[in-house]
Design a protein around this motif. Structure first.
Motif, mmCIF file in Angstrom:
data_model
loop_
_atom_site.group_PDB
_atom_site.id
_atom_site.type_symbol
_atom_site.label_atom_id
_atom_site.label_comp_id
_atom_site.label_asym_id
_atom_site.label_seq_id
_atom_site.Cartn_x
_atom_site.Cartn_y
_atom_site.Cartn_z
ATOM 1 N N ALA A 41 49.836 15.084 1.070
ATOM 2 C CA ALA A 41 48.226 14.847 1.204
ATOM 3 C C ALA A 41 47.568 13.763 1.687
ATOM 4 C CB ALA A 41 47.971 14.705 -0.607
ATOM 5 N N SER A 42 48.381 13.241 2.936
ATOM 6 C CA SER A 42 47.809 12.092 3.640
ATOM 7 C C SER A 42 46.895 13.124 4.890
ATOM 8 C CB SER A 42 48.910 11.651 4.580
ATOM 9 O OG SER A 42 49.359 12.904 5.427
ATOM 10 N N ALA A 43 45.917 12.470 5.491
ATOM 11 C CA ALA A 43 45.052 12.864 6.206
ATOM 12 C C ALA A 43 45.969 13.769 7.465
ATOM 13 C CB ALA A 43 44.216 11.905 7.028
ATOM 14 N N GLN A 44 47.012 13.350 7.745
ATOM 15 C CA GLN A 44 47.893 13.931 8.747
ATOM 16 C C GLN A 44 48.182 15.167 8.223
ATOM 17 O OE1 GLN A 44 48.221 10.528 7.923
ATOM 18 N NE2 GLN A 44 47.623 9.746 9.940
ATOM 19 N N HIS A 45 48.610 15.154 7.099
ATOM 20 C CA HIS A 45 49.407 16.440 6.377
ATOM 21 C C HIS A 45 48.401 17.386 6.097
ATOM 22 C CE1 HIS A 45 50.885 18.381 2.266
ATOM 23 N NE2 HIS A 45 51.193 19.082 3.361
ATOM 24 N N ILE A 46 47.187 17.040 5.530
ATOM 25 C CA ILE A 46 46.014 17.956 5.467
ATOM 26 C C ILE A 46 45.526 18.366 6.549
ATOM 27 C CG2 ILE A 46 43.879 18.134 4.404
ATOM 28 C CD1 ILE A 46 44.536 15.944 2.288
ATOM 29 N N GLY A 47 45.425 17.628 7.652
ATOM 30 C CA GLY A 47 45.046 18.121 8.990
ATOM 31 C C GLY A 47 45.699 19.199 9.531
#
Length: 321
Positions: free
Chosen positions: A159-165
């Motif tokens: 659920a980090s910005a990188q993961h969600i992106g």
């Protein structure tokens, strides 16, 4: 001394005292900057650099307080309870509008704070090991389509910005790749170097030297424009994924009900500092793209981010920590 001389001396002393006490509010003002992240990280360096500029320019006393914990929630909770006088500010990042999708908070990201300024973006990149057969983004996409569930991608998370992106990119490409979470982007990149994962989404600043040294290969810049230092690396949008953009960001907030004149003043200070030409090399050193937006534009950014993240989290069925 004659009586007239005594009177004149007394008058001069009174005038000196009056003038010396007539500081502007900014000159005698102490502003506390809460950084809900560890000392030495990107948010910390950014806030200390900007607050030092404010101290030099506006005569304030700046106090930077690191309050990490709870994936930034502890510091944000403290800031939400502070007096709304414009003298307590807090740094926020993408996680600010993500947390509410996974946990009950004591504050509402969209109503418990006054947006001051979107300070800077941190470009994100998709990289692979230099020994990888993938040379363009679509090489990776096509391989994932040919072998569903066999190719991995990694980043800080979940659920980090990188993961969600990247989950958003998977939805757009209609592919199935295995997500491997790490406690930060650096360990994810180390795993990529060791050949344990196939691709990583990370901050440009963390991947830049590894790409420059030839250990990693950049397949795409994930923001809405190419990275200045990598003019030959096309964005994901340029490679067929129109409208796709992922950037980590840092913004400045004040507690709700901070007076509008204070918000306007702080927003201008922030914008001027982020756009200062002499600070540009410092932002570049941190891999930051300075923005310095208005409070109104930052508020709109937060609303859009909150809606976009909620949609991807729902559609990709992302689970939090």
């Amino acid at each position: 001394m004659s009586g007239s001389r005594v009177c004149r001396a007394a008058a001069l002393i009174a005038l000196f005292v009056a003038l010396s006490g007539s500081h502007s509010p900014a000159e005698t003002r102490t502003i506390k900057f809460i950084v809900p992240f560890p000392a030495g990280g990107g948010a910390d360096v950014l806030m200390r650099t900007l607050s030092d500029r404010w101290a030099q320019t506006y005569g304030i006393t700046n106090v930077v307080e690191n309050r990490p914990g709870g994936a930034s929630v502890i510091g944000l909770e403290a800031a939400s309870r502070a007096a709304p006088d414009g003298n307590t500010l807090v740094v926020a990042a993408n996680s600010f509008v993500v947390h509410a999708n996974f946990k009950k908070l004591s504050y509402d990201p969209l109503t418990s704070f006054e947006p001051i300024c979107l300070m800077a973006n941190s470009p994100q990149v998709l990289v692979v090991n230099s020994a990888s057969p993938y040379r363009k983004l679509n090489d990776l996409i096509e391989a994932a389509r040919a072998k569903p569930g066999a190719i991995s991608h990694a980043s800080a998370g979940p659920a980090s910005a990188q993961h969600i992106g990247f989950e958003q990119l998977k939805l757009m490409a209609k592919i199935n790749m295995v997500f491997v979470p790490f406690p930060g982007n650096t360990p994810a990149l180390n795993s990529l170097l060791g050949g344990h994962v196939d691709s990583v989404v990370a901050n440009y600043s963390e991947a830049a030297e590894l790409v420059k040294s030839g250990k990693l290969r950049a397949l795409a810049a994930l923001g809405d424009k190419r990275i200045e230092a990598w003019p030959d690396v096309a964005t994901a949008a340029e490679q067929g994924f129109k409208g796709f953009s992922v950037e980590a960001w840092y913004g400045l907030l004040a507690p709700a009900k901070t007076p509008k004149d204070k918000v306007a003043e702080l927003s201008k200070w922030c914008s001027d500092g982020m756009k200062a030409a002499d600070l540009k090399p410092k932002w570049e050193l941190q891999g930051l793209d300075p923005v310095g937006s208005s409070s109104e534009d930052f508020a709109a950014h937060l609303r859009k981010q909150a809606a976009d993240y909620a949609q991807v989290i729902r559609e990709a069925d992302i689970k939090g920590d």
